[in-house]
Design a protein around this motif. Structure first.
Motif, PDB file in Angstrom:
ATOM      1  N   PHE A 137      -8.518  -4.876  -5.662  1.00  0.00           N
ATOM      2  CA  PHE A 137      -8.399  -4.770  -4.202  1.00  0.00           C
ATOM      3  C   PHE A 137      -9.061  -5.954  -3.511  1.00  0.00           C
ATOM      4  CE2 PHE A 137     -10.407  -3.767  -0.169  1.00  0.00           C
ATOM      5  CZ  PHE A 137      -9.293  -3.486   0.603  1.00  0.00           C
ATOM      6  N   ALA A 196     -10.031  -1.382 -10.265  1.00  0.00           N
ATOM      7  CA  ALA A 196      -9.250  -1.253  -9.032  1.00  0.00           C
ATOM      8  C   ALA A 196      -9.983  -1.883  -7.854  1.00  0.00           C
ATOM      9  CB  ALA A 196      -8.949   0.218  -8.747  1.00  0.00           C
ATOM     10  N   ASN A 240      -5.248  -7.707  -4.042  1.00  0.00           N
ATOM     11  CA  ASN A 240      -4.515  -6.965  -3.003  1.00  0.00           C
ATOM     12  C   ASN A 240      -4.882  -7.462  -1.606  1.00  0.00           C
ATOM     13  OD1 ASN A 240      -5.168  -3.853  -4.760  1.00  0.00           O
ATOM     14  ND2 ASN A 240      -3.464  -5.250  -5.056  1.00  0.00           N
ATOM     15  N   THR A 269       1.879  -3.696  -7.314  1.00  0.00           N
ATOM     16  CA  THR A 269       2.472  -3.808  -5.980  1.00  0.00           C
ATOM     17  C   THR A 269       2.191  -5.151  -5.317  1.00  0.00           C
ATOM     18  OG1 THR A 269       0.598  -2.657  -4.960  1.00  0.00           O
ATOM     19  CG2 THR A 269       2.500  -1.321  -5.609  1.00  0.00           C
ATOM     20  N   THR A 270       1.117  -5.827  -5.724  1.00  0.00           N
ATOM     21  CA  THR A 270       0.898  -7.196  -5.257  1.00  0.00           C
ATOM     22  C   THR A 270       1.658  -8.193  -6.112  1.00  0.00           C
ATOM     23  OG1 THR A 270      -1.271  -6.720  -4.292  1.00  0.00           O
ATOM     24  CG2 THR A 270      -0.829  -9.004  -4.883  1.00  0.00           C
ATOM     25  N   GLU A 310      -3.442   4.497 -12.667  1.00  0.00           N
ATOM     26  CA  GLU A 310      -3.548   4.089 -11.269  1.00  0.00           C
ATOM     27  C   GLU A 310      -3.848   2.603 -11.136  1.00  0.00           C
ATOM     28  OE1 GLU A 310      -4.125   4.624  -6.975  1.00  0.00           O
ATOM     29  OE2 GLU A 310      -3.189   5.920  -8.483  1.00  0.00           O
ATOM     30  N   TYR A 364      -4.638   5.364   2.450  1.00  0.00           N
ATOM     31  CA  TYR A 364      -3.790   4.942   1.324  1.00  0.00           C
ATOM     32  C   TYR A 364      -4.500   4.934  -0.029  1.00  0.00           C
ATOM     33  CZ  TYR A 364      -5.946   0.337   1.954  1.00  0.00           C
ATOM     34  OH  TYR A 364      -6.847  -0.691   2.070  1.00  0.00           O
ATOM     35  N   PRO A 365      -5.817   4.608  -0.127  1.00  0.00           N
ATOM     36  CA  PRO A 365      -6.414   4.669  -1.471  1.00  0.00           C
ATOM     37  C   PRO A 365      -6.520   6.091  -2.002  1.00  0.00           C
ATOM     38  CG  PRO A 365      -7.762   3.348   0.034  1.00  0.00           C
ATOM     39  CD  PRO A 365      -6.776   4.106   0.861  1.00  0.00           C
ATOM     40  N   ARG A 421       2.444   1.955  -3.480  1.00  0.00           N
ATOM     41  CA  ARG A 421       1.632   2.738  -4.421  1.00  0.00           C
ATOM     42  C   ARG A 421       2.048   4.207  -4.386  1.00  0.00           C
ATOM     43  NH1 ARG A 421      -4.611   1.200  -2.999  1.00  0.00           N
ATOM     44  NH2 ARG A 421      -4.561  -1.050  -3.350  1.00  0.00           N
ATOM     45  N   ARG A 425      -1.775  -0.257  -8.784  1.00  0.00           N
ATOM     46  CA  ARG A 425      -2.400  -1.037  -7.715  1.00  0.00           C
ATOM     47  C   ARG A 425      -2.212  -2.537  -7.905  1.00  0.00           C
ATOM     48  NH1 ARG A 425      -7.595   2.201  -5.285  1.00  0.00           N
ATOM     49  NH2 ARG A 425      -6.631   4.264  -5.325  1.00  0.00           N
ATOM     50  N   THR A 452      -2.855   8.395  -3.297  1.00  0.00           N
ATOM     51  CA  THR A 452      -2.329   8.386  -4.663  1.00  0.00           C
ATOM     52  C   THR A 452      -3.248   9.122  -5.628  1.00  0.00           C
ATOM     53  OG1 THR A 452      -3.274   6.173  -4.950  1.00  0.00           O
ATOM     54  CG2 THR A 452      -0.928   6.318  -4.420  1.00  0.00           C
ATOM     55  N   TRP A 473       0.849  -1.198   0.000  1.00  0.00           N
ATOM     56  CA  TRP A 473       0.000   0.000   0.000  1.00  0.00           C
ATOM     57  C   TRP A 473       0.883   1.247   0.000  1.00  0.00           C
ATOM     58  CZ3 TRP A 473      -4.411  -2.515  -0.653  1.00  0.00           C
ATOM     59  CH2 TRP A 473      -4.535  -3.770  -0.060  1.00  0.00           C
TER      60      TRP A 473
END
Length: 335
Positions: free
Chosen positions: A173, A169, A177, A230-231, A223, A134-135, A55, A227, A138, A52
């Motif tokens: 998530f 997204a 994520n 990062t996973t 974006e 965190y969402p 991002r 997202r 960014t 997170w």
């Protein structure tokens, strides 16, 4: 990222639950919440282990906000007093002057009962936490901080694509994520298998989508790609084994492996990734999952810079007029 995972989380013998960010003030042009966009006023605090927080690291690099929004990096290993600035001289953040991130939380709300999470943005003059949302962080960096973007900065949240970005997204998530965490911290077999199924169902859908297009939405990085990346970049290093998401590795899905390498090799992505911090955190902090604290020596990282051939699908990392960011500042270079 709290002591046992990213974001605000709840563990124990009940079903894994990720709670909402507690401090949701926004930093905007108009400063409606009392926090106007202002160069040099705020400090972004991250762990390079945390997806997170990653991002925000990627967005900040792509948008060229390094000189406008300073960066504090915490030790990947916390203790019971929260994230520590032990990587800095005298074990204090050189700008905020604090030893533990909880000090900024305490300055905002005395005896705050929740977890101390990253990413966090702190007001430098007062030392007060502004937000750990965190969402939204960014999205605001992309849309509210535009006056401080570098020349040639990309539009990571194009208005005409926002509905599609938001939709995909949310799916990422829910199933990817957060799905890997639901699997990793499951406390019974049915809960684990349901999360496992969600993770790989969504990864299969994403693989199908990306088989014919270079990026998730539109012809350029948005974006949504940040997202997912990062996973995926953590998948083989920690989620495949540590979180038992082991139907297959990322490297065994030709589409997702090429897609993730494509992003990794794009300036602003791979140069923010610290695999040592990632592995040190997950394997040493999650003692309920890995009680020995032994950190795996693998996986082999040499494949990350091999050709991906994704350019054959069309699309470019950045739209016409946008350019890649330059090298990271020397003090932020990962060695």
């Amino acid at each position: 990222m709290t002591g046992l995972g990213e974001g605000n989380t709840e563990y124990g013998r009940k079903k894994f639950k990720r709670s909402r960010s507690h401090f949701t003030d926004r930093i905007t042009v108009a400063g409606e919440d009392g926090w106007p966009v202002e160069a040099g006023r705020y400090r972004l605090v991250v762990s390079r282990a945390c997806p997170w927080a990653s991002r925000a690291l990627i967005s900040r690099r792509l948008l060229g906000l390094e000189s406008a929004l300073s960066l504090g990096v915490v030790d990947p290993i916390q203790d019971d007093r929260s994230w520590r600035f032990t990587l800095d001289p005298d074990e204090r953040d050189p700008v905020l002057g604090i030893r533990f991130l909880h000090e900024a939380y305490d300055a905002r709300e005395t005896e705050y009962p929740g977890g101390v999470s990253v990413p966090a943005i702190v007001d430098v003059p007062t030392g007060v936490l502004v937000t750990n949302d965190y969402p939204q962080i960014t999205l605001d960096l992309a849309t509210e901080w535009t006056s401080l973007h570098r020349p040639g900065a990309p539009d990571l949240y194009p208005e005409r694509l926002r509905d599609e970005i938001d939709e995909i997204a949310e799916e990422i998530f829910r199933d990817v994520n957060n799905g890997v965490y639901r699997a990793g911290f499951a406390t019974d077999q049915d809960e684990y298998e349901a999360a496992y199924a969600d993770v790989f169902h969504r990864l299969d859908r994403l693989s199908d989508r990306l088989a014919e297009r270079r990026y998730l939405v539109g012809d350029h990085i948005t974006e949504a790609d940040i997202r997912l990346f990062t996973t995926l970049v953590r998948f083989d290093a920690v989620y495949h084994g540590h979180f038992k998401c082991n139907r297959n590795k990322l490297t065994e899905d030709p589409v997702l492996w090429a897609y993730t390498r494509d992003l990794y090799q794009t300036p602003g992505f791979g140069d923010t990734v610290d695999f040592d911090h990632i592995k040190q955190h997950y394997y040493r902090v999650h003692t309920g999952i890995n009680p020995t604290g032994v950190v795996p020596a693998g996986p082999d990282l040499s494949g990350w810079t091999t050709p991906h051939h994704r350019e054959e699908l069309g699309g470019t990392p950045f739209a016409p007029g946008a350019t890649p960011p330059g090298p990271p500042p020397a003090e932020e270079t990962i060695v």
